[in-house]
Design an enzyme around this catalytic site. Structure first.
Site, PDB file in Angstrom:
ATOM      1  N   SER A  50       0.836  -1.198   0.000  1.00 45.85           N
ATOM      2  CA  SER A  50       0.000   0.000   0.000  1.00 45.85           C
ATOM      3  C   SER A  50       0.873   1.249   0.000  1.00 45.85           C
ATOM      4  O   SER A  50       2.094   1.172   0.128  1.00 45.85           O
ATOM      5  CB  SER A  50      -0.928   0.018   1.225  1.00 45.85           C
ATOM      6  OG  SER A  50      -0.160   0.106   2.415  1.00 45.85           O
ATOM      7  N   ILE A  52       3.161   4.442  -0.393  1.00 41.95           N
ATOM      8  CA  ILE A  52       4.355   4.750  -1.175  1.00 41.95           C
ATOM      9  C   ILE A  52       4.981   3.484  -1.738  1.00 41.95           C
ATOM     10  O   ILE A  52       5.389   3.443  -2.901  1.00 41.95           O
ATOM     11  CB  ILE A  52       5.374   5.522  -0.307  1.00 41.95           C
ATOM     12  CG1 ILE A  52       4.825   6.907   0.036  1.00 41.95           C
ATOM     13  CG2 ILE A  52       6.720   5.649  -1.026  1.00 41.95           C
ATOM     14  CD1 ILE A  52       5.655   7.664   1.059  1.00 41.95           C
ATOM     15  N   SER A 176      11.614  10.601   6.787  1.00 39.65           N
ATOM     16  CA  SER A 176      10.511  11.562   6.874  1.00 39.65           C
ATOM     17  C   SER A 176      11.047  12.888   7.371  1.00 39.65           C
ATOM     18  O   SER A 176      11.991  12.928   8.164  1.00 39.65           O
ATOM     19  CB  SER A 176       9.437  11.051   7.834  1.00 39.65           C
ATOM     20  OG  SER A 176       8.494  12.063   8.118  1.00 39.65           O
ATOM     21  N   TYR A 202       8.764   7.687  16.366  1.00 39.10           N
ATOM     22  CA  TYR A 202       8.859   7.536  14.906  1.00 39.10           C
ATOM     23  C   TYR A 202       9.839   8.561  14.328  1.00 39.10           C
ATOM     24  O   TYR A 202      10.684   8.222  13.484  1.00 39.10           O
ATOM     25  CB  TYR A 202       7.467   7.729  14.315  1.00 39.10           C
ATOM     26  CG  TYR A 202       7.365   7.606  12.813  1.00 39.10           C
ATOM     27  CD1 TYR A 202       7.272   6.362  12.197  1.00 39.10           C
ATOM     28  CD2 TYR A 202       7.310   8.745  12.008  1.00 39.10           C
ATOM     29  CE1 TYR A 202       7.138   6.251  10.817  1.00 39.10           C
ATOM     30  CE2 TYR A 202       7.172   8.646  10.633  1.00 39.10           C
ATOM     31  CZ  TYR A 202       7.086   7.395  10.047  1.00 39.10           C
ATOM     32  OH  TYR A 202       6.951   7.290   8.680  1.00 39.10           O
ATOM     33  N   LYS A 206      13.358   7.897  12.225  1.00 39.21           N
ATOM     34  CA  LYS A 206      13.620   8.442  10.889  1.00 39.21           C
ATOM     35  C   LYS A 206      14.942   9.224  10.874  1.00 39.21           C
ATOM     36  O   LYS A 206      15.636   9.261   9.852  1.00 39.21           O
ATOM     37  CB  LYS A 206      12.454   9.316  10.428  1.00 39.21           C
ATOM     38  CG  LYS A 206      11.173   8.518  10.174  1.00 39.21           C
ATOM     39  CD  LYS A 206      11.392   7.396   9.168  1.00 39.21           C
ATOM     40  CE  LYS A 206      10.135   6.635   8.840  1.00 39.21           C
ATOM     41  NZ  LYS A 206      10.341   5.529   7.877  1.00 39.21           N
ATOM     42  N   THR A 235      -0.986   8.769   3.676  1.00 40.89           N
ATOM     43  CA  THR A 235      -0.749   7.357   3.990  1.00 40.89           C
ATOM     44  C   THR A 235      -1.218   7.086   5.430  1.00 40.89           C
ATOM     45  O   THR A 235      -1.502   8.032   6.182  1.00 40.89           O
ATOM     46  CB  THR A 235       0.747   7.005   3.906  1.00 40.89           C
ATOM     47  OG1 THR A 235       1.442   7.727   4.934  1.00 40.89           O
ATOM     48  CG2 THR A 235       1.326   7.357   2.538  1.00 40.89           C
TER      49      THR A 235
END
Length: 319
Positions: A50, A52, A176, A202, A206, A235
């Site tokens: 799903s 990207i 990100s 998160y 990244k 997303t």
């Protein structure tokens, strides 16, 4: 204002990450960069069912590449594969089921892949996790860290010999822009201290991907490494930040727009001519820190981080 809220409001102000900014940047793209055939080349894409990942798989399949979709959910993967085959006519698309939060299984998958396949030209580490509550895997590792940081490290390190035997090998990490608000942290990799904030965890992961890419590029000169920011893309990861998503949903990029730079890094000659280990957005190298930012780390800290990763990886390696 909390760190989370202040960070989210800060990120909203970065208009260069929106859909309109992509459309503006696309005016300078060189069209022939992606006018290529990659028939005979193989691409492993994690999180390819799903968002990207699926958009990247579709774009590369259109250009004739052999696709290895590494996904957690079998039903979603099979559905995505069927859609990609229908859209592209390319049947050289293989599904591999793997839970990236289970560290030992990542090792087992990588080792089994090397035995079964003789070449891999490009590895795209795209899969990610943003659990809002702290959970640990069977090895006692925090699951977001296991998926977002340790899995890409193990997959890359294990597949380096296969990549080095293949023509024009490349490794691409999907990071990100939220990492810009975080400095590399090596003292609490398992997020055990203080209140657990899934969004900020998160963001830390990244940032870790950016540092990892820089250091792996130094260690493996025969492979072209790159890390990229896809912009703010519609997303599940964006939906996991409700305040941000609600106010930005009409400005978010499509998965295809978010995938564009990944595809460019994976297939174009122009991207391979860029220095290895760099950070990209909209087909352009960009800094990994904001001006006057406090987020810089010393070389010693970066090397220590890589040592810790190696120790954690080896501790879960099957014998």
């Amino acid at each position: 204002m909390s760190l989370y809220r202040s960070s989210i409001w800060f990120l909203k102000g970065l208009s260069e990450y929106t859909r309109s900014s992509f459309e503006s940047a696309a005016k300078r793209f060189v069209e022939k960069d992606l006018d290529v055939s990659v028939a005979g080349r193989s691409f492993m894409i994690t999180g390819a069912s799903s968002g990207i990942g699926k958009a990247v798989a579709t774009a590369i399949a259109k250009r004739g590449g052999t696709i290895h979709m590494v996904c957690r959910n079998k039903d979603k993967a099979e559905e995505a594969r069927a859609e990609i085959v229908k859209e592209t006519g390319n049947k050289e698309i293989y599904i591999h089921i793997l839970d990236f939060t289970e560290t030992r299984k990542v090792w087992e998958f990588a080792e089994a892949f090397k035995k079964k396949f003789r070449s891999l030209n490009v590895l795209i580490n795209n899969a990610g996790s943003m659990l809002t509550q702290r959970e640990v895997n069977t090895e006692g590792l925090e699951k977001n860290f296991a998926c977002n940081t340790l899995a890409p490290y193990i997959l890359t390190k294990s597949l380096v010999p296969l990549l080095e035997k293949s023509g024009d090998p490349r490794v691409i990490m999907v990071s990100s822009g939220i990492m810009l608000v975080k400095k590399l942290r090596i003292g609490d990799l398992q997020s055990q201290r203080g209140r657990f904030d899934g969004t900020m965890v998160y963001a830390q992961h990244k940032r870790q991907l950016v540092v990892m890419t820089e250091q792996l590029a130094k260690a493996h000169a025969n492979i072209h490494f790159s890390v990229m920011h896809p912009g703010w893309v519609d997303t599940p990861a964006a939906e996991a930040m409700p305040d941000f998503y609600q106010s930005m949903k009409n400005k978010l990029r499509t998965p295809e727009q978010g995938a564009d730079t990944v595809v460019w890094l994976a297939v174009s000659e122009a991207s391979a001519a860029k220095p290895s280990g760099r950070f990209f957005q909209d087909r352009k190298m960009i800094p990994t820190h904001l001006p006057l930012a406090w987020t810089h780390s010393s070389l010693e800290q970066k090397e220590r981080f890589m040592t810790l990763l190696e120790e954690l990886a080896k501790a879960s390696q099957p014998h």
